[in-house]
Scaffold this motif. Structure first.
Motif, mmCIF file in Angstrom:
data_model
loop_
_atom_site.group_PDB
_atom_site.id
_atom_site.type_symbol
_atom_site.label_atom_id
_atom_site.label_comp_id
_atom_site.label_asym_id
_atom_site.label_seq_id
_atom_site.Cartn_x
_atom_site.Cartn_y
_atom_site.Cartn_z
ATOM 1 N N GLU A 1 0.857 -116.050 -0.206
ATOM 2 C CA GLU A 1 -0.027 -115.024 0.333
ATOM 3 C C GLU A 1 0.768 -113.792 0.760
ATOM 4 O O GLU A 1 0.281 -112.658 0.643
ATOM 5 N N ALA A 2 1.982 -114.007 1.246
ATOM 6 C CA ALA A 2 2.830 -112.862 1.601
ATOM 7 C C ALA A 2 3.178 -112.053 0.356
ATOM 8 O O ALA A 2 3.230 -110.814 0.402
ATOM 9 N N THR B 1 0.070 -112.803 11.458
ATOM 10 C CA THR B 1 -0.629 -113.999 10.993
ATOM 11 C C THR B 1 -0.621 -115.060 12.085
ATOM 12 O O THR B 1 0.166 -115.013 13.020
ATOM 13 N N GLY B 2 -1.519 -116.040 11.952
ATOM 14 C CA GLY B 2 -1.682 -117.054 12.985
ATOM 15 C C GLY B 2 -0.514 -118.018 13.069
ATOM 16 O O GLY B 2 0.376 -118.057 12.214
ATOM 17 N N TYR C 1 1.821 -120.024 2.315
ATOM 18 C CA TYR C 1 2.092 -118.934 3.264
ATOM 19 C C TYR C 1 2.911 -117.831 2.594
ATOM 20 O O TYR C 1 2.596 -116.638 2.714
ATOM 21 N N SER D 1 0.250 -109.834 -0.766
ATOM 22 C CA SER D 1 -0.008 -108.652 0.044
ATOM 23 C C SER D 1 0.769 -107.462 -0.520
ATOM 24 O O SER D 1 1.997 -107.500 -0.635
ATOM 25 N N TYR E 1 3.940 -108.632 9.276
ATOM 26 C CA TYR E 1 3.057 -109.655 8.706
ATOM 27 C C TYR E 1 3.330 -111.023 9.323
ATOM 28 O O TYR E 1 2.396 -111.788 9.598
#
Length: 283
Positions: free
Chosen positions: A95-96, A165-166, A92, A99, A161
Motif C-alpha cells: 500500500e505504501a 497510518t494506524g 503494508y 501511494s 505516511y
C-alpha cells in the motif's frame, strides 16, 4: 501414726503455697506471654487500621482515579494492532508503494517472528506499594527490515505516511545513499511494529486483493476458434460504415478520373481539326 491437727493445718498451708507457685509459673506466666504477644499484634493491626482509615477517607478519589486510568489504558490499547500475520507487513509496504506521494519501490523485505515484551508497572501511595492487577494481555514487537529506492520528497512523505497510518510503530534506524544511475535515493530501514494480544478488540487481517493464478485451458484452443468465428461472422457497424465510405470514395475517384480523360481527348481532337482546316485553306 496419727497426725495432729496442727500438723494438718501446716500441711494445708504448704500445699496452698505450692499450688500458688505452680499457678504462677504455669498459668500466670503463660498468660503474661500471651498478653505481650497480643499487645504486639494489636500494635501491628492498629497501624494497618490507621492506613485503611486513611485510604477510606480518600476512597472517592481512588475510585475516580481508577476509572480515569482504566479509560486511558483502553485508549492506549485501542491504538495498538490486535494481532499480526506476515501478510500484514507485505500488504503494508504494498500500500505504501501504491501511494503516489511516497514514490517508493521496495527492493527486498526481511520479516521476523514477533518478540514478546515485558512491561513492569509499579504504583506507590504514601508508604504503601499497590500491587497492579495483571490481566491476560501481552505486548509483542515485530521488526521489519526492508530496502527501497525513493526520491527525496518521497522519503519525507513516506515518513509522514508511517506515522499517519494506524498502529504503533517506530523507525529504529535507516540508511540512505544517492544512486547516480536512477537519480534517486537507495536505502534500508528497520521498522519496529507493535501489537497487543488478549484484549477485547477484534483482529482484522490485511485485505489481500484477488490475483489471477492461471487459466482453465492452457492451450485456449476452443477460445481461439470461437474468437475466429466471431471475427468472421460479426462485423461492427463502424467497420461497415468505414467500408462503405471507402467504396464511395473509390467510385468517386474513378468517375472523376474518367471525366478528366474524356475532356483531355476532346481538347486534342479539336486542336487536330483546327490544324487540318488551316492546312486546307493554305493550299
Amino acid at each position: 501414726m496419727t497426725i495432729s491437727k496442727k500438723d494438718k493445718q501446716l500441711l494445708v498451708v504448704v500445699a496452698g503455697v505450692l499450688l500458688i507457685i505452680l499457678t504462677y509459673f504455669y498459668v500466670f506466666t503463660n498468660f503474661q506471654e500471651k498478653t505481650e504477644l497480643l499487645k504486639t499484634e494489636n500494635t501491628t493491626l492498629q497501624t494497618e487500621v490507621s492506613k485503611l482509615e486513611l485510604l477510606n477517607t480518600q476512597k472517592d478519589t481512588f475510585l475516580a482515579k481508577t476509572e480515569e486510568y482504566n479509560t486511558e489504558i483502553k485508549k492506549i490499547q485501542a491504538s495498538y494492532d490486535k494481532g499480526y500475520t506476515l501478510e500484514d507487513d507485505i500488504m503494508y509496504l504494498a500500500e505504501a508503494e501504491d501511494s503516489q506521494t511516497n514514490d517508493i519501490t521496495v527492493g527486498y523485505l526481511n520479516m521476523a517472528t514477533p518478540t514478546p515484551m515485558e512491561v513492569v508497572a509499579t504504583t506507590t501511595v504514601g508508604e504503601m506499594d499497590l500491587v497492579p492487577v495483571m490481566d491476560n494481555t501481552a505486548m509483542f514487537m515485530v521488526p521489519l527490515d526492508f530496502g527501497f529506492d525513493i526520491s527525496y520528497e518521497g522519503f519525507k512523505n513516506f515518513i509522514r505516511y508511517l506515522y499517519a497510518t494506524g498502529g504503533r510503530k517506530n523507525v529504529n534506524s535507516f540508511n540512505l545513499s544517492f544512486n547516480s544511475e536512477t537519480g534517486k535515493l537507495s536505502g534500508t530501514m528497520l521498522l519496529n511494529r507493535y501489537f497487543i494480544a488478549g484484549t477485547d478488540g477484534i483482529y482484522e487481517p490485511a485485505i489481500i486483493p484477488d490475483q489471477g493464478t492461471g487459466v482453465d485451458n492452457i492451450f485456449r484452443t476452443s477460445e481461439r476458434q470461437l474468437e475466429e468465428t466471431q471475427q468472421e461472422d460479426n462485423i461492427s457497424p463502424e467497420t461497415e460504415e468505414e467500408t462503405v465510405v471507402e467504396t464511395d470514395a473509390t467510385e468517386e475517384t474513378g468517375t472523376v478520373a474518367e471525366t478528366d480523360e474524356v475532356e483531355e481527348t476532346d481538347a486534342v481532337m479539336e486542336e487536330v481539326q483546327t490544324d487540318v482546316e488551316e492546312t486546307t485553306e493554305t493550299e
